[in-house]
Design a protein around this motif. Structure first.
Motif, PDB file in Angstrom:
ATOM      1  N   VAL A  93      23.519 -22.548  11.542  1.00  0.00           N
ATOM      2  CA  VAL A  93      22.711 -23.117  10.408  1.00  0.00           C
ATOM      3  C   VAL A  93      21.189 -22.837  10.511  1.00  0.00           C
ATOM      4  O   VAL A  93      20.440 -22.388   9.577  1.00  0.00           O
ATOM      5  N   ALA A  94      20.661 -22.956  11.847  1.00  0.00           N
ATOM      6  CA  ALA A  94      19.432 -22.584  11.900  1.00  0.00           C
ATOM      7  C   ALA A  94      18.947 -21.253  11.594  1.00  0.00           C
ATOM      8  O   ALA A  94      18.113 -20.854  11.216  1.00  0.00           O
ATOM      9  N   ASP A  95      19.879 -20.535  12.151  1.00  0.00           N
ATOM     10  CA  ASP A  95      19.669 -18.812  11.755  1.00  0.00           C
ATOM     11  C   ASP A  95      19.598 -18.578  10.400  1.00  0.00           C
ATOM     12  O   ASP A  95      18.585 -17.584   9.857  1.00  0.00           O
ATOM     13  N   ILE A  96      20.577 -19.228   9.679  1.00  0.00           N
ATOM     14  CA  ILE A  96      20.461 -18.870   8.028  1.00  0.00           C
ATOM     15  C   ILE A  96      19.284 -19.183   7.457  1.00  0.00           C
ATOM     16  O   ILE A  96      18.756 -18.838   6.716  1.00  0.00           O
ATOM     17  N   ALA A  97      18.947 -20.506   7.840  1.00  0.00           N
ATOM     18  CA  ALA A  97      17.615 -21.161   7.210  1.00  0.00           C
ATOM     19  C   ALA A  97      16.482 -20.168   7.628  1.00  0.00           C
ATOM     20  O   ALA A  97      15.418 -20.377   6.764  1.00  0.00           O
TER      21      ALA A  97
ATOM     22  N   ARG B 257      29.190 -21.052  -7.672  1.00  0.00           N
ATOM     23  CA  ARG B 257      27.721 -20.307  -8.020  1.00  0.00           C
ATOM     24  C   ARG B 257      26.494 -20.855  -7.879  1.00  0.00           C
ATOM     25  O   ARG B 257      25.645 -20.137  -7.776  1.00  0.00           O
ATOM     26  N   GLU B 258      26.247 -22.190  -7.812  1.00  0.00           N
ATOM     27  CA  GLU B 258      25.029 -22.746  -7.268  1.00  0.00           C
ATOM     28  C   GLU B 258      24.773 -22.115  -5.963  1.00  0.00           C
ATOM     29  O   GLU B 258      23.602 -21.665  -5.587  1.00  0.00           O
ATOM     30  N   ARG B 259      25.738 -21.985  -4.974  1.00  0.00           N
ATOM     31  CA  ARG B 259      25.746 -21.534  -3.588  1.00  0.00           C
ATOM     32  C   ARG B 259      25.259 -20.059  -3.592  1.00  0.00           C
ATOM     33  O   ARG B 259      24.760 -19.630  -2.558  1.00  0.00           O
ATOM     34  N   MET B 260      25.973 -19.380  -4.430  1.00  0.00           N
ATOM     35  CA  MET B 260      26.063 -18.130  -4.403  1.00  0.00           C
ATOM     36  C   MET B 260      24.875 -17.431  -5.166  1.00  0.00           C
ATOM     37  O   MET B 260      24.622 -16.042  -4.684  1.00  0.00           O
ATOM     38  N   ASP B 261      24.475 -17.615  -6.256  1.00  0.00           N
ATOM     39  CA  ASP B 261      23.460 -17.164  -7.047  1.00  0.00           C
ATOM     40  C   ASP B 261      21.999 -17.824  -6.874  1.00  0.00           C
ATOM     41  O   ASP B 261      21.141 -16.819  -7.159  1.00  0.00           O
ATOM     42  N   ARG B 262      21.709 -18.926  -6.253  1.00  0.00           N
ATOM     43  CA  ARG B 262      20.190 -19.186  -6.084  1.00  0.00           C
ATOM     44  C   ARG B 262      19.776 -18.653  -5.168  1.00  0.00           C
ATOM     45  O   ARG B 262      20.297 -18.071  -4.003  1.00  0.00           O
ATOM     46  N   VAL B 263      18.451 -18.870  -5.083  1.00  0.00           N
ATOM     47  CA  VAL B 263      17.495 -18.251  -3.966  1.00  0.00           C
ATOM     48  C   VAL B 263      16.812 -19.196  -3.320  1.00  0.00           C
ATOM     49  O   VAL B 263      16.255 -20.165  -4.415  1.00  0.00           O
ATOM     50  N   GLY B 264      16.078 -19.025  -2.106  1.00  0.00           N
ATOM     51  CA  GLY B 264      15.169 -20.119  -1.796  1.00  0.00           C
ATOM     52  C   GLY B 264      15.335 -21.634  -1.748  1.00  0.00           C
ATOM     53  O   GLY B 264      14.858 -22.438  -1.967  1.00  0.00           O
ATOM     54  N   ASP B 265      16.883 -21.985  -1.598  1.00  0.00           N
ATOM     55  CA  ASP B 265      17.296 -23.534  -1.822  1.00  0.00           C
ATOM     56  C   ASP B 265      17.676 -23.681  -0.360  1.00  0.00           C
ATOM     57  O   ASP B 265      17.630 -23.075   0.485  1.00  0.00           O
ATOM     58  N   SER B 266      18.398 -25.042  -0.427  1.00  0.00           N
ATOM     59  CA  SER B 266      18.710 -25.598   0.694  1.00  0.00           C
ATOM     60  C   SER B 266      19.983 -24.723   1.406  1.00  0.00           C
ATOM     61  O   SER B 266      20.768 -24.455   0.777  1.00  0.00           O
ATOM     62  N   VAL B 267      20.057 -25.020   2.693  1.00  0.00           N
ATOM     63  CA  VAL B 267      21.209 -24.102   3.422  1.00  0.00           C
ATOM     64  C   VAL B 267      22.468 -25.040   3.269  1.00  0.00           C
ATOM     65  O   VAL B 267      22.431 -26.224   3.586  1.00  0.00           O
TER      66      VAL B 267
ATOM     67  N   THR C 115      10.128 -30.209  11.007  1.00  0.00           N
ATOM     68  CA  THR C 115       9.818 -31.443  10.889  1.00  0.00           C
ATOM     69  C   THR C 115      10.885 -31.939   9.741  1.00  0.00           C
ATOM     70  O   THR C 115      11.532 -33.070  10.156  1.00  0.00           O
ATOM     71  N   GLN C 116      11.204 -31.338   8.869  1.00  0.00           N
ATOM     72  CA  GLN C 116      12.034 -31.579   7.767  1.00  0.00           C
ATOM     73  C   GLN C 116      13.547 -31.630   8.234  1.00  0.00           C
ATOM     74  O   GLN C 116      14.368 -32.469   7.802  1.00  0.00           O
ATOM     75  N   LEU C 117      13.636 -30.861   8.957  1.00  0.00           N
ATOM     76  CA  LEU C 117      15.253 -30.525   9.435  1.00  0.00           C
ATOM     77  C   LEU C 117      15.883 -31.633  10.046  1.00  0.00           C
ATOM     78  O   LEU C 117      16.984 -32.121  10.162  1.00  0.00           O
ATOM     79  N   ALA C 118      14.956 -32.508  10.987  1.00  0.00           N
ATOM     80  CA  ALA C 118      15.374 -33.585  11.858  1.00  0.00           C
ATOM     81  C   ALA C 118      15.867 -34.773  10.902  1.00  0.00           C
ATOM     82  O   ALA C 118      16.540 -35.596  11.408  1.00  0.00           O
ATOM     83  N   ALA C 119      15.347 -34.897   9.632  1.00  0.00           N
ATOM     84  CA  ALA C 119      15.675 -36.201   8.764  1.00  0.00           C
ATOM     85  C   ALA C 119      16.231 -35.544   7.355  1.00  0.00           C
ATOM     86  O   ALA C 119      16.684 -36.717   6.732  1.00  0.00           O
ATOM     87  N   ALA C 120      16.532 -34.356   7.114  1.00  0.00           N
ATOM     88  CA  ALA C 120      16.969 -34.097   5.739  1.00  0.00           C
ATOM     89  C   ALA C 120      17.750 -32.742   5.809  1.00  0.00           C
ATOM     90  O   ALA C 120      17.633 -32.014   6.674  1.00  0.00           O
ATOM     91  N   PRO C 121      18.391 -32.496   4.725  1.00  0.00           N
ATOM     92  CA  PRO C 121      19.251 -31.166   4.517  1.00  0.00           C
ATOM     93  C   PRO C 121      18.108 -30.187   4.615  1.00  0.00           C
ATOM     94  O   PRO C 121      17.117 -30.268   4.055  1.00  0.00           O
ATOM     95  N   LEU C 122      18.792 -29.158   5.073  1.00  0.00           N
ATOM     96  CA  LEU C 122      17.849 -27.833   5.398  1.00  0.00           C
ATOM     97  C   LEU C 122      17.314 -27.428   3.992  1.00  0.00           C
ATOM     98  O   LEU C 122      18.044 -27.376   3.121  1.00  0.00           O
TER      99      LEU C 122
ATOM    100  N   LEU D 219      15.350 -24.399   2.268  1.00  0.00           N
ATOM    101  CA  LEU D 219      14.553 -22.899   2.280  1.00  0.00           C
ATOM    102  C   LEU D 219      13.244 -22.953   1.763  1.00  0.00           C
ATOM    103  O   LEU D 219      12.526 -22.017   1.908  1.00  0.00           O
ATOM    104  N   SER D 220      13.282 -23.728   0.654  1.00  0.00           N
ATOM    105  CA  SER D 220      11.980 -23.724  -0.208  1.00  0.00           C
ATOM    106  C   SER D 220      11.039 -24.020   0.616  1.00  0.00           C
ATOM    107  O   SER D 220       9.589 -23.838   0.134  1.00  0.00           O
ATOM    108  N   LEU D 221      10.928 -24.522   1.855  1.00  0.00           N
ATOM    109  CA  LEU D 221       9.870 -25.166   2.479  1.00  0.00           C
ATOM    110  C   LEU D 221       9.426 -23.786   3.391  1.00  0.00           C
ATOM    111  O   LEU D 221       8.320 -24.040   4.092  1.00  0.00           O
ATOM    112  N   LEU D 222      10.089 -22.777   3.485  1.00  0.00           N
ATOM    113  CA  LEU D 222       9.565 -21.573   4.072  1.00  0.00           C
ATOM    114  C   LEU D 222       8.255 -20.988   3.265  1.00  0.00           C
ATOM    115  O   LEU D 222       8.040 -21.454   2.071  1.00  0.00           O
ATOM    116  N   TRP D 223       7.617 -20.068   3.550  1.00  0.00           N
ATOM    117  CA  TRP D 223       6.640 -19.329   3.008  1.00  0.00           C
ATOM    118  C   TRP D 223       6.890 -19.003   1.389  1.00  0.00           C
ATOM    119  O   TRP D 223       8.197 -18.393   1.296  1.00  0.00           O
ATOM    120  N   GLY D 224       6.555 -19.519   0.450  1.00  0.00           N
ATOM    121  CA  GLY D 224       6.740 -19.284  -0.946  1.00  0.00           C
ATOM    122  C   GLY D 224       6.853 -17.745  -1.105  1.00  0.00           C
ATOM    123  O   GLY D 224       5.692 -17.112  -1.138  1.00  0.00           O
TER     124      GLY D 224
END
Length: 677
Positions: A412-416, A525-535, A19-26, A28-33
């Protein structure tokens, strides 16, 4: 050695994320915690002993000779004769078989395929022993009177049914010189010279970056032997050879080009090599577009795109400075308008001539093939190459913008959907080549696997889009390419071959800042080191991810070629049920935390029935579609070994396949990126 860069793994997203993907940036934090984890430490210690290093000569006294007989097509046994002068008679000599392979980024040499080793000095057979701490090193006590050693051994190439990549068939073969060579420990590989020769079956031709003594292209003599000029061990290993009964060479440059590029096709049959003028023009456009991207700089003397088209010769995509090894199915030129069919492979490997071979991360530039490689910048070496390879594919006409958009939507969907992003940062995946053979097949979406290709290409798309936005579309990653990978050729080796110019992350950040000032270190570094964030990848692109209930023609055509079992098409229900299944009902993949996962399914099981009716792909698809918004879970009968059981999957969201659609009010920057120069 790498797997083909067009990996196409089906994936799954939760209903909330969809639901979120259709309207906002991906997000990943919305996956199971899941709890994050710290990155693993990287080690780059050298196995070279202190005594060996202290006694090592800087160079080797004279060239080795190497004679390789590849005519035994029945048994796939390659016979090797080798001589080498001795630097210090009366002492122990260490001979090495390559372990850490360039382009593979890890310890993928296979010394078990070396057999029959005999060492002689002036006719006297010498004993040898293997170094206990390094089974890739053979120790020989050299007599005081011996000034040359004669070696003989065989390389046992994989045969049919061995489950390893075939490099020798009845119609063609590939020689990777590190598999048929022992070299002395001590000097750097570029300081040891060797004069190679190769014997081929009658009427065969060959292609290689190697040339004859006078620098000319050479072909077999009447007795089948091909005589090459003297080169360094480094140049030899960086110059593999393809040969076959059916070989066709197509110049990709106008006559008289200073550093010519050639497409060489080798096939099971002559008809496989037939291509239309338009298809060949697309390959010529690839070369022209690469020139424009890198400012016209060619850091090679000549370049051979070597492409094997075969059902038997193993698939491969491996970069070298003046050539690349590429192996695809024989239908490469067939149904050109319907599918890409691996046409992003050649651009990827060609880009490596600049990114990876000419400019190389400093910790990947090792002196020989026993020192472990440092992979800290694989997200540049491979991820940026993956990005530019796909950009050049569409700019040259090897793929269409529509196909490229559909490919990007899948990536994009695969990575998310890779749940492993919630605990393992992208930076840590660069350690995969050193860790071992890869993740378990069952749960690779949880463990992650070589994401420095696909996710890192989205990081570089983010960089390109940010450069364009920050500069008000005046500058782009093309400007960075010209500045960082173009310029005058440097790094020549003593034998005249090109050598690498190394760089660090500091150099990378400085070059980006020279194009457009920004806090690029923090950005990366934000994109390489963080976890569970937007794609990364779609912000500011003018496009967004959405979902359709029907497969795109791209996905259907490509999966018909890239199925898990040979050419068998896999039914992709990754974004709904969270599984992939082939025609006999075998589950080839179940995605972590997906509805199929929650139902207790795993790969290796066999799907027998859907809602009490025998499984057929169309029946499963129809059941998922019919249950959209339904009131009852799907019932599946599965076989797990000799156990039969019924499971329920509570998915009522219907069939879902990724698409990109235009975002209102935003410029189409993807279209600008993909536009031919």
């Amino acid at each position: 050695m790498k797997s083909l860069s067009m990996r196409q793994r089906g994936t799954w997203l939760s209903q909330v994320l969809c639901t979120q993907l259709a309207a906002a940036p991906l997000a990943l934090s919305l996956l199971w915690g899941l709890a994050p984890s710290t990155a693993l430490a990287h080690s780059s210690a050298s196995p070279t002993s202190a005594n060996e290093a202290a006694e090592a000569p800087v160079s080797w006294p004279g060239p080795m000779t190497l004679s390789v007989d590849a005519t035994d097509l029945d048994r796939r046994v390659v016979k090797v004769q080798q001589t080498l002068p001795v630097a210090t008679p009366g002492r122990t000599l260490a001979l090495r078989y390559a372990r850490y392979l360039p382009g593979g980024h890890g310890p993928y040499g296979d010394v078990t395929r070396l057999a029959g080793l005999v060492v002689r000095a002036q006719g006297e057979r010498l004993s040898w022993r293997r170094e206990s701490a390094d089974p890739f090193t053979f120790l020989v006590d050299v007599p005081a009177h011996a000034h040359q050693l004669e070696l003989s051994f065989q390389y046992l190439a994989p045969v049919r049914g061995s489950h390893e990549r075939a490099s020798v068939t009845r119609q063609m073969l590939g020689i990777e010189w590190e598999t048929v060579l022992l070299y002395p420990a001590g000097p750097a590989a570029h300081a040891i010279s060797v004069k190679p020769r190769l014997r081929l079956p009658s009427q065969w031709q060959q292609v290689s970056a190697l040339r004859g003594a006078q620098g000319a292209v050479v072909q077999p003599a009447a007795d089948g032997w091909v005589e090459f000029g003297t080169v360094s061990v480094e140049t030899l290993i960086d110059s593999p050879l393809f040969a076959g009964r059916h070989l066709r060479q197509v110049p990709l440059d106008p006559p008289g080009a200073a550093h010519p590029v050639t497409l060489t096709l080798v096939g099971d049959e002559a008809a496989t090599l037939e291509a239309s003028p338009a298809q060949l023009d697309a390959h010529r456009a690839l070369v022209a577009q690469a020139d424009k991207l890198f400012g016209g700089a060619r850091h090679f003397r000549q370049y051979d795109l070597m492409l094997a088209l075969s059902d038997e010769f193993g698939g491969i995509g491996l970069e070298h400075h003046e050539s690349s090894e590429n192996g695809l199915k024989p239908d490469y030129f067939k149904d050109w308008d319907k599918a890409i069919r691996g046409r992003e492979l050649l651009p990827h490997e060609y880009v490596h001539a600049w990114n990876g071979k000419y400019r190389r991360p400093a910790d990947l530039a090792t002196p020989d093939y026993q020192v472990p490689m440092g992979n800290s910048l694989l997200w540049v070496y491979e991820g940026l190459t993956e990005y530019w390879g796909r950009v050049l594919a569409v700019r040259s006409g090897l793929s269409t913008p529509e196909q490229t958009r559909d490919r990007l939507a899948n990536v994009v969907a695969d990575i998310a959907a890779r749940a492993g992003r919630t605990w393992r940062p992208l930076q840590d995946t660069v350690n995969d080549p050193a860790i071992g053979p890869g993740p378990t097949r069952e749960w690779d979406t949880w463990q992650r696997n070589a994401d420095y290709y696909d996710e890192a290409q989205l990081v570089w798309l983010d960089v390109d889009l940010a450069l364009r936005q920050l500069s008000r579309d005046q500058r782009s990653l093309d400007d960075f390419a010209r500045a960082f990978f173009g310029g005058a050729t440097r790094g020549r080796r003593p034998d005249g071959s090109p050598g690498p110019v190394t760089y660090t992350e500091d150099d990378l950040v400085a070059a980006l800042n020279a194009v457009q000032p920004h806090d690029w270190r923090r950005f990366l570094r934000e994109r390489m080191d963080r976890v569970g964030d937007s794609v990364p990848g779609l912000a500011n692109s003018g496009w967004r991810l959405t979902w359709a209930t029907e497969e795109s023609s791209f996905e259907g055509n490509e999966r018909g070629w890239e199925g898990e079992s040979g050419n068998e098409r896999a039914q992709n229900l990754a974004y709904s049920l969270g599984l992939r299944v082939i025609g006999d009902g075998s589950l080839t993949q179940v995605y972590w935390n997906s509805p199929a996962f929650e139902a207790g399914l795993t790969s290796g099981m066999t799907l027998l029935a859907v809602n009490d009716r025998a499984y057929k792909p169309e029946r499963l698809e129809a059941a998922v579609r019919a249950n959209t918004g339904g009131e009852a879970p799907l019932r599946l009968l599965v076989k797990d070994g000799d156990l039969y059981r019924t499971v329920t999957i509570d998915w009522r969201g219907g069939l879902r396949y990724p698409r990109l659609e235009r975002a209102d009010g935003m410029p189409d920057r993807l279209g600008k990126i993909w536009k031919p120069r």
